[in-house]
Design a protein around this motif. Structure first.
Motif, PDB file in Angstrom:
ATOM      1  N   UNK A  41       9.595  33.289  63.105  1.00  0.00           N
ATOM      2  CA  UNK A  41      10.946  33.502  63.308  1.00  0.00           C
ATOM      3  C   UNK A  41      11.253  33.880  64.926  1.00  0.00           C
ATOM      4  N   UNK A  42      10.694  34.811  65.552  1.00  0.00           N
ATOM      5  CA  UNK A  42      10.430  35.159  66.902  1.00  0.00           C
ATOM      6  C   UNK A  42      10.449  34.012  67.768  1.00  0.00           C
ATOM      7  N   UNK A  43       9.276  33.214  67.399  1.00  0.00           N
ATOM      8  CA  UNK A  43       9.120  32.155  68.293  1.00  0.00           C
ATOM      9  C   UNK A  43      10.110  30.988  68.247  1.00  0.00           C
ATOM     10  N   UNK A  44      10.774  30.947  67.082  1.00  0.00           N
ATOM     11  CA  UNK A  44      11.712  29.926  66.704  1.00  0.00           C
ATOM     12  C   UNK A  44      12.797  30.396  67.439  1.00  0.00           C
ATOM     13  N   UNK A  45      13.270  31.619  67.545  1.00  0.00           N
ATOM     14  CA  UNK A  45      14.398  32.211  68.600  1.00  0.00           C
ATOM     15  C   UNK A  45      13.944  31.986  69.936  1.00  0.00           C
ATOM     16  N   UNK A  46      12.808  32.090  70.337  1.00  0.00           N
ATOM     17  CA  UNK A  46      12.495  31.960  71.890  1.00  0.00           C
ATOM     18  C   UNK A  46      12.641  30.280  72.256  1.00  0.00           C
TER      19      UNK A  46
END
Length: 150
Positions: A41-46
């Protein structure tokens, strides 16, 4: 003496019955799965932030902020504690776990008032982490500065 041994045996049996049995491989799999999902999810937001033209630092700041906000909201809705119980360290290690610990303390002590409750108790769990992080960075900065003088 025989009665004492019998009571001890009954107590040991009771403890054995109520003590939860944990499977290490299963706990590790749960932690890996949930921690991995949080990271995805964090990578997706990035990736989305970079897609909107933000540089790496600004995208990271937005990612951290969004993950912290989501963790605090989920803590307030009593969802994150259930996730933490399921996943163990998989949900507690990332930045979301830190935000959860701060929000949970604030929620727990809100009934004691703004100052004596929330103000005094909000960093009960996270306080030592912040304190030792700041002290360590200060000491390392001082050592670095002294080496620069030499």
């Amino acid at each position: 003496m025989a009665q004492q041994k019998e009571e001890q045996k009954k107590y040991e049996q009771y403890v054995k019955e109520v003590t939860p049995v944990h499977s290490l491989p299963q706990n590790m799999a749960k932690a890996f799965l949930v921690g991995g999902i949080i990271c995805v999810i964090g990578q997706w937001i990035l990736n989305i932030a970079k897609g909107y033209g933000l540089d790496k630092e600004m995208a990271g700041a937005w990612c951290s902020g969004i993950l912290i906000l989501a963790s605090v909201i989920l803590t307030g809705l009593n969802i994150y504690p259930k996730l933490a119980k399921f996943a163990g360290a998989g949900s507690l290690v990332p930045i979301t776990g830190f935000a959860n610990s701060v929000a949970a303390s604030a929620i727990e002590y809100q009934k004691e008032g703004q100052v004596m409750g929330i103000g005094c108790k909000i960093f009960t769990i996270a306080g030592p982490v912040i304190l030792y992080g700041i002290v360590t960075s200060w000491v390392l900065g001082l050592i670095y500065w002294l080496f620069q003088l030499m």
